[in-house]
Design a protein around this motif. Structure first.
Motif, PDB file in Angstrom:
ATOM      1  N   HIS A  52       0.852  -1.203   0.000  1.00 24.22           N
ATOM      2  CA  HIS A  52       0.000   0.000   0.000  1.00 24.22           C
ATOM      3  C   HIS A  52       0.883   1.246   0.000  1.00 24.22           C
ATOM      4  CE1 HIS A  52      -3.809   2.065   1.847  1.00 24.22           C
ATOM      5  NE2 HIS A  52      -3.017   2.978   1.310  1.00 24.22           N
ATOM      6  N   HIS A  61       1.239   5.431  -2.025  1.00 21.33           N
ATOM      7  CA  HIS A  61       0.741   6.455  -2.967  1.00 21.33           C
ATOM      8  C   HIS A  61       1.965   7.275  -3.376  1.00 21.33           C
ATOM      9  CE1 HIS A  61      -3.501   6.338  -1.083  1.00 21.33           C
ATOM     10  NE2 HIS A  61      -2.772   5.768  -0.140  1.00 21.33           N
ATOM     11  N   LYS A 104      -0.413   3.407  -5.946  1.00 19.51           N
ATOM     12  CA  LYS A 104      -1.745   3.885  -6.345  1.00 19.51           C
ATOM     13  C   LYS A 104      -1.650   5.233  -7.056  1.00 19.51           C
ATOM     14  CE  LYS A 104      -3.337   2.153  -1.889  1.00 19.51           C
ATOM     15  NZ  LYS A 104      -3.825   0.828  -2.239  1.00 19.51           N
ATOM     16  N   HIS A 107      -9.779   1.345   1.055  1.00 21.35           N
ATOM     17  CA  HIS A 107      -9.403   2.094   2.257  1.00 21.35           C
ATOM     18  C   HIS A 107     -10.666   2.179   3.116  1.00 21.35           C
ATOM     19  CE1 HIS A 107      -6.095   3.731  -0.183  1.00 21.35           C
ATOM     20  NE2 HIS A 107      -5.629   4.370   0.860  1.00 21.35           N
ATOM     21  N   HIS A 117      -6.153   0.109   6.497  1.00 21.93           N
ATOM     22  CA  HIS A 117      -6.243   1.027   7.638  1.00 21.93           C
ATOM     23  C   HIS A 117      -6.810   0.259   8.829  1.00 21.93           C
ATOM     24  CE1 HIS A 117      -4.935   4.897   6.023  1.00 21.93           C
ATOM     25  NE2 HIS A 117      -5.567   4.575   4.913  1.00 21.93           N
ATOM     26  N   ASP A 172       1.818   2.698   3.549  1.00 20.66           N
ATOM     27  CA  ASP A 172       0.888   3.747   3.082  1.00 20.66           C
ATOM     28  C   ASP A 172       1.666   4.996   2.669  1.00 20.66           C
ATOM     29  OD1 ASP A 172      -1.445   5.026   2.391  1.00 20.66           O
ATOM     30  OD2 ASP A 172      -2.084   5.452   4.440  1.00 20.66           O
TER      31      ASP A 172
HETATM   32 FE    FE Z   1      -3.630   4.926   1.515  1.00 18.92          FE
END
Ligand code: FE
Ligand code: NIG
Length: 378
Positions: free
Chosen positions: A65, A67, A129, A222, A245, A296
């Motif tokens: 995960h 970004h 992502k 998410h 999460h 994340d």
């Molecule tokens: Fe995220």
């Protein structure tokens, strides 16, 4: 590519079912895949030899995960949170503005630098992502760039509703499920939605995920970041690979996850960086839920690229043992990506290994903040 023998490994975590951890071990990689594992004394010859000198080795981490296609940072928001302000989903729109202004070369260089930073910390598989473009053009651009860096690409056009659709959120969902999905699906393996107050409702999330599934994309979600919602149960109902999460989970959420094929991916860097309460990994593991840990990595809620840091937090703050946390960051991440070729070191594995400047893998949590990855092989 040549074959490489890594020998004199003090402790080797392979996750082989009958013998997950070996001592005084050796391993051979051929064409990037594990070709042999055994006692150092029995090691076969190979083109190259790495002497581990008693160090521990673990499977390359799977960061399921992140970004990474963005411009700018939001250190000011972090500072404000540390002074007591709450995290809000709206900060995403600041990064959207800066990302739209940036050119592809800048975005790619930024993302590549973070992927390199991750690798230096032992991560060999990373999911990336989109989600800071939020126009057809900018989301497709982000997906193209992500594709240059990893096969594990996720279309997150439904990150937040962009300002230009503030008065018409369902119109934005139409765009995401229509023209934007058409433009992005060729570059995506997965589709994801930020299902949360301030982002997308459970019903909007369902529409978006179902549209992605109809295009052959795998599902991730998410959910439960800012409060309990029906997102977790939606993810389970739709057989998402992962729901991420889980800061806030009801007992019904945990029960649903326990009986499912959906991994709960915990993101302890987010709780660290937002001062939210850490969810209990213990509660999930005791209920029989499959758990992953990921960074994340993003400029808003968790700007760490370090899986070792997340392992240390999971051990200290989420009630997990060092071995459970390592498992979550390797096998767990692989399962969250529905991959069986990474996250372990059985014959055939392709995710490489991280050689640690330590005699055992527990040092990842025992020596937090120390750059323990000596070398990545394979
Ligand atoms: Fe995220
Ligand atoms: O996973 N929750 C939604 N997206 C990111 C945060 C992105 C941001 O704040 O820029 C996350 O935490």
């Amino acid at each position: 590519m040549t074959s490489t023998l890594v020998t004199s490994i003090g402790e080797l975590t392979t996750w082989e079912p009958d013998r997950p951890i070996r001592h005084d071990a050796a391993i051979v990689f051929d064409q990037g895949a594990v070709a042999w594992v055994g006692d150092a004394a029995d090691a076969p010859a190979a083109d190259q030899r790495v002497d581990a000198e008693g160090r521990a080795a673990v499977p390359g981490f799977v960061d399921s995960h992140s970004h990474l296609i963005f411009a700018g940072d939001r250190a000011d928001e972090f500072e404000a949170r540390m002074a007591g302000q709450k995290y809000e989903a709206g900060g995403i729109r600041r990064t959207v503005r800066l990302t739209r202004e940036a050119d592809d070369a800048t975005l790619l260089a930024n993302a590549r630098a973070i992927v390199d930073e991750m690798r230096r910390q032992g991560t060999t598989t990373v999911e990336i992502k989109s989600g800071y473009g939020l126009t057809v053009h900018d989301e497709q651009g982000a997906m193209r760039l992500a594709r240059e860096l990893t096969p594990e690409t996720t279309f997150l056009g439904a990150h937040v509703v962009p300002v230009e659709f503030a008065d018409d959120p369902d119109g934005y969902v139409d765009l995401v499920t229509g023209e934007m999905l058409d433009a992005c699906a060729p570059f995506a393996r997965w589709i994801d939605v930020f299902c949360e107050t301030g982002a997308f409702t459970v019903e909007q999330s369902r529409r978006i995920l179902e549209a992605g599934a109809a295009r052959g994309l795998g599902l991730r979600l998410h959910a439960g970041q800012l409060g309990e919602s029906g997102g977790v149960q939606l993810a389970v109902e739709l057989d998402a690979a992962s729901v991420d999460h889980g800061t806030f989970l009801s007992d019904a959420d945990v029960d649903a996850l326990a009986g499912s094929n959906t991994v709960a991916t915990l993101l302890p860097g987010v709780e660290f960086s937002t001062r939210q309460p850490y969810p209990s990994g213990r509660r999930l593991l005791d209920a029989g839920v499959a758990v992953a840990i990921a960074t994340d990595c993003n400029p808003g809620s968790s700007f760490t690229s370090s899986i070792p840091f997340c392992i240390a937090l999971a051990v200290r703050e989420m009630g997990m043992t060092p071995l459970e946390a390592l498992r979550a960051a390797t096998v767990g991440g692989a399962r969250a990506l529905r991959r069986d070729d990474v996250g372990h070191l059985r014959v055939g594995a392709t995710g490489g290994l991280a050689l640690l400047e330590a005699p055992s893998a527990s040092h990842l949590a025992y020596r937090p903040g120390v750059p323990l990855v000596h070398q990545v092989v394979g």
